[in-house]
Design a protein around this motif. Sequence first.
Motif, PDB file in Angstrom:
ATOM      1  N   ILE A 189       0.877  -1.174   0.000  1.00 22.22           N
ATOM      2  CA  ILE A 189       0.000   0.000   0.000  1.00 22.22           C
ATOM      3  C   ILE A 189       0.909   1.216   0.000  1.00 22.22           C
ATOM      4  CG2 ILE A 189      -1.867   1.185   1.199  1.00 22.22           C
ATOM      5  CD1 ILE A 189      -2.436  -1.719   0.168  1.00 22.22           C
ATOM      6  N   THR A 190       0.976   1.940  -1.104  1.00 23.68           N
ATOM      7  CA  THR A 190       1.983   2.980  -1.231  1.00 23.68           C
ATOM      8  C   THR A 190       1.391   4.369  -1.447  1.00 23.68           C
ATOM      9  OG1 THR A 190       4.068   3.565  -2.323  1.00 23.68           O
ATOM     10  CG2 THR A 190       2.327   2.649  -3.723  1.00 23.68           C
ATOM     11  N   ASN A 191       2.281   5.338  -1.599  1.00 23.11           N
ATOM     12  CA  ASN A 191       1.947   6.753  -1.679  1.00 23.11           C
ATOM     13  C   ASN A 191       1.887   7.200  -3.138  1.00 23.11           C
ATOM     14  OD1 ASN A 191       1.679   9.479  -0.987  1.00 23.11           O
ATOM     15  ND2 ASN A 191       3.878   9.772  -0.771  1.00 23.11           N
ATOM     16  N   THR A 192       1.152   8.261  -3.410  1.00 22.59           N
ATOM     17  CA  THR A 192       1.046   8.786  -4.774  1.00 22.59           C
ATOM     18  C   THR A 192       2.078   9.868  -5.078  1.00 22.59           C
ATOM     19  OG1 THR A 192      -0.625  10.370  -3.995  1.00 22.59           O
ATOM     20  CG2 THR A 192      -1.428   8.300  -4.959  1.00 22.59           C
ATOM     21  N   ASP A 193       2.763  10.403  -4.060  1.00 23.32           N
ATOM     22  CA  ASP A 193       3.696  11.517  -4.275  1.00 23.32           C
ATOM     23  C   ASP A 193       4.984  11.042  -4.939  1.00 23.32           C
ATOM     24  OD1 ASP A 193       1.944  13.278  -3.083  1.00 23.32           O
ATOM     25  OD2 ASP A 193       2.819  13.022  -1.084  1.00 23.32           O
ATOM     26  N   PRO A 245      -3.771 -11.595  -0.748  1.00 20.04           N
ATOM     27  CA  PRO A 245      -2.485 -11.532  -0.038  1.00 20.04           C
ATOM     28  C   PRO A 245      -2.649 -11.961   1.419  1.00 20.04           C
ATOM     29  CG  PRO A 245      -2.884  -9.499  -1.236  1.00 20.04           C
ATOM     30  CD  PRO A 245      -4.162 -10.272  -1.269  1.00 20.04           C
ATOM     31  N   THR A 246      -1.595 -12.534   1.968  1.00 18.39           N
ATOM     32  CA  THR A 246      -1.615 -12.892   3.390  1.00 18.39           C
ATOM     33  C   THR A 246      -0.945 -11.820   4.242  1.00 18.39           C
ATOM     34  OG1 THR A 246       0.474 -14.099   3.192  1.00 18.39           O
ATOM     35  CG2 THR A 246      -1.571 -15.348   2.857  1.00 18.39           C
ATOM     36  N   ALA A 247      -0.370 -10.815   3.576  1.00 17.93           N
ATOM     37  CA  ALA A 247       0.329  -9.758   4.318  1.00 17.93           C
ATOM     38  C   ALA A 247       0.316  -8.467   3.512  1.00 17.93           C
ATOM     39  CB  ALA A 247       1.776 -10.170   4.613  1.00 17.93           C
ATOM     40  N   LEU A 248       0.416  -7.343   4.235  1.00 15.28           N
ATOM     41  CA  LEU A 248       0.492  -6.018   3.616  1.00 15.28           C
ATOM     42  C   LEU A 248       1.674  -5.251   4.209  1.00 15.28           C
ATOM     43  CD1 LEU A 248      -3.225  -4.770   3.677  1.00 15.28           C
ATOM     44  CD2 LEU A 248      -1.988  -5.776   1.735  1.00 15.28           C
ATOM     45  N   PHE A 249       2.429  -4.610   3.350  1.00  8.05           N
ATOM     46  CA  PHE A 249       3.413  -3.619   3.769  1.00  8.05           C
ATOM     47  C   PHE A 249       2.833  -2.261   3.404  1.00  8.05           C
ATOM     48  CE2 PHE A 249       7.299  -1.151   2.241  1.00  8.05           C
ATOM     49  CZ  PHE A 249       7.525  -0.589   3.488  1.00  8.05           C
ATOM     50  N   CYS A 250       2.762  -1.369   4.382  1.00  8.07           N
ATOM     51  CA  CYS A 250       2.128  -0.069   4.178  1.00  8.07           C
ATOM     52  C   CYS A 250       3.156   1.060   4.190  1.00  8.07           C
ATOM     53  CB  CYS A 250       1.081   0.189   5.253  1.00  8.07           C
ATOM     54  SG  CYS A 250      -0.230  -1.063   5.265  1.00  8.07           S
ATOM     55  N   ARG A 254      -0.119   5.643   9.141  1.00 10.74           N
ATOM     56  CA  ARG A 254      -1.493   6.115   8.932  1.00 10.74           C
ATOM     57  C   ARG A 254      -2.203   5.255   7.889  1.00 10.74           C
ATOM     58  NH1 ARG A 254       1.673  10.447   8.688  1.00 10.74           N
ATOM     59  NH2 ARG A 254       1.245  10.887   6.485  1.00 10.74           N
ATOM     60  N   MET A 255      -1.487   4.904   6.830  1.00  7.61           N
ATOM     61  CA  MET A 255      -2.081   4.012   5.834  1.00  7.61           C
ATOM     62  C   MET A 255      -2.325   2.628   6.434  1.00  7.61           C
ATOM     63  SD  MET A 255      -0.257   5.082   2.217  1.00  7.61           S
ATOM     64  CE  MET A 255      -1.694   4.649   1.208  1.00  7.61           C
ATOM     65  N   ALA A 256      -1.440   2.199   7.330  1.00  6.64           N
ATOM     66  CA  ALA A 256      -1.639   0.912   8.003  1.00  6.64           C
ATOM     67  C   ALA A 256      -2.912   0.938   8.850  1.00  6.64           C
ATOM     68  CB  ALA A 256      -0.426   0.589   8.871  1.00  6.64           C
ATOM     69  N   MET A 257      -3.188   2.095   9.461  1.00  6.58           N
ATOM     70  CA  MET A 257      -4.420   2.219  10.240  1.00  6.58           C
ATOM     71  C   MET A 257      -5.642   1.995   9.341  1.00  6.58           C
ATOM     72  SD  MET A 257      -5.866   5.527  12.362  1.00  6.58           S
ATOM     73  CE  MET A 257      -4.363   5.715  13.286  1.00  6.58           C
ATOM     74  N   GLY A 258      -5.583   2.565   8.137  1.00  4.66           N
ATOM     75  CA  GLY A 258      -6.673   2.342   7.185  1.00  4.66           C
ATOM     76  C   GLY A 258      -6.759   0.887   6.766  1.00  4.66           C
ATOM     77  N   ALA A 259      -5.602   0.230   6.655  1.00  2.00           N
ATOM     78  CA  ALA A 259      -5.591  -1.190   6.282  1.00  2.00           C
ATOM     79  C   ALA A 259      -6.241  -2.044   7.373  1.00  2.00           C
ATOM     80  CB  ALA A 259      -4.162  -1.645   6.027  1.00  2.00           C
ATOM     81  N   TYR A 260      -6.049  -1.695   8.633  1.00  2.00           N
ATOM     82  CA  TYR A 260      -6.715  -2.407   9.726  1.00  2.00           C
ATOM     83  C   TYR A 260      -8.235  -2.319   9.553  1.00  2.00           C
ATOM     84  CZ  TYR A 260      -2.828  -3.334  13.045  1.00  2.00           C
ATOM     85  OH  TYR A 260      -1.715  -3.820  13.685  1.00  2.00           O
ATOM     86  N   ASP A 273      -5.224 -13.710  10.219  1.00  2.00           N
ATOM     87  CA  ASP A 273      -5.552 -13.869   8.803  1.00  2.00           C
ATOM     88  C   ASP A 273      -4.718 -12.960   7.905  1.00  2.00           C
ATOM     89  OD1 ASP A 273      -7.738 -15.620   9.491  1.00  2.00           O
ATOM     90  OD2 ASP A 273      -8.868 -13.829  10.064  1.00  2.00           O
ATOM     91  N   LEU A 274      -4.222 -11.887   8.472  1.00  2.00           N
ATOM     92  CA  LEU A 274      -3.502 -10.898   7.664  1.00  2.00           C
ATOM     93  C   LEU A 274      -2.435 -10.220   8.520  1.00  2.00           C
ATOM     94  CD1 LEU A 274      -3.403  -9.246   4.932  1.00  2.00           C
ATOM     95  CD2 LEU A 274      -4.843  -7.557   6.108  1.00  2.00           C
ATOM     96  N   SER A 275      -1.198 -10.328   8.103  1.00  2.00           N
ATOM     97  CA  SER A 275      -0.102  -9.615   8.785  1.00  2.00           C
ATOM     98  C   SER A 275       0.079  -8.248   8.130  1.00  2.00           C
ATOM     99  CB  SER A 275       1.194 -10.414   8.699  1.00  2.00           C
ATOM    100  OG  SER A 275       1.129 -11.577   9.488  1.00  2.00           O
ATOM    101  N   ILE A 276       0.418  -7.248   8.958  1.00  2.00           N
ATOM    102  CA  ILE A 276       0.585  -5.877   8.455  1.00  2.00           C
ATOM    103  C   ILE A 276       1.833  -5.266   9.074  1.00  2.00           C
ATOM    104  CG2 ILE A 276      -0.404  -3.556   8.365  1.00  2.00           C
ATOM    105  CD1 ILE A 276      -3.172  -4.769   8.422  1.00  2.00           C
ATOM    106  N   VAL A 277       2.630  -4.601   8.245  1.00  2.00           N
ATOM    107  CA  VAL A 277       3.793  -3.840   8.710  1.00  2.00           C
ATOM    108  C   VAL A 277       3.676  -2.419   8.164  1.00  2.00           C
ATOM    109  CG1 VAL A 277       6.313  -3.628   8.701  1.00  2.00           C
ATOM    110  CG2 VAL A 277       5.251  -5.888   8.758  1.00  2.00           C
TER     111      VAL A 277
END
Length: 347
Positions: A189-193, A245-250, A254-260, A273-277
């Motif tokens: 999950i990445t940035n547009t800038d 996916p079984t995992a997300l890198f954010c 703040r983007m990780a908060m949205g992923a939660y 079910d889903l790992s997040i960093v």
Amino acid sequence: MARRKTVGIRDVAREAQVSVTTVSHILNNVSYARASEETRQRVRDTAARLGYGPNRMARSLRLQRSEMIGLLSEDIATTPHAGRILLGAQETAREAGLTLVLINTTQSATDTERDVEALLRQQVDGVLYATMYHRVVEVPEGLGSVPTVLIDAQDVRGKVSSVVPDEAAGAAAAVQELIDHGHRRIGFITNTDDVPATHGRLAGYRASLEGAGVPFDSSLVVARVSETEGGYEAALAVLRSSPRPTALFCYNDRMAMGAYRAAAELGLRVPDDLSIVGFDNQEIVAEGLYPSLTTVALPHYEMGRWAMKRLIAMLGTDGEDAPPVEHVVLPCPLIRRESVAVARAIG
């Protein structure tokens, strides 16, 4: 009422049983002062007891320096990033007997020029210029008249020393943590800038996948605005792909908060079910999420400290004596918490 007697340096020297020169060297933190630690402490204690402080104005006139350093902070004073940068710079300045003067500016060129002029009117000996996030900048023209070091930014012309975080290595460490837990299908999950942080974190993501023999899948990389809402939207898009996916890198916490939030809406539990960093280690976010977020820390304190040390080394030098321009990249450590677990097969 009798006037209080003014305490002078000779009074301190007499009371501490040392020379006036020794008192001057110790209280002014002169690096070559020859005195034992016991003598130094006795002089400091005596000066404090008598209420004596060195005449800062006289010392400044003698050295032809104000002993003040300006910190031009581009919006960081209103963000969680500021505290550690300020602390690193201020503690280092204090160790050298310097005072830090802070002005918070904006990304507007007009505001920045005005605020540079305000700092220069204070006769600062040098300036630390800290930007909101890691990017390449045009250094304000007014800063050409004083020693300057950039924090979390790079000079477009490469003529000003700078310190930045190692975005690629930090991202690689985050993705490697997921790979080490058995994850192979990892969304980003990445940035547009269009900034160094965006490119560096993508490069680190790809490097770790390549190192593990995992093919890069562009469909698992989704860019949105780097805020909570953007993270939510991007995570929904990635998590609806098949296989999921079984995992997300954010890109950031703040983007990780949205992923939660997206995971919860889809009935997915973190980390079962889903790992997040995440990235940034904004503690109010990372520690406030449940479960707490594994993330990568930006070296804010270390950047502030390095920049101040570099600036101090530049003071009082000119021409051939000036240290060469230096561009330093500092590591971003992984902060392990509770959002990563061993990958589970998707039924």
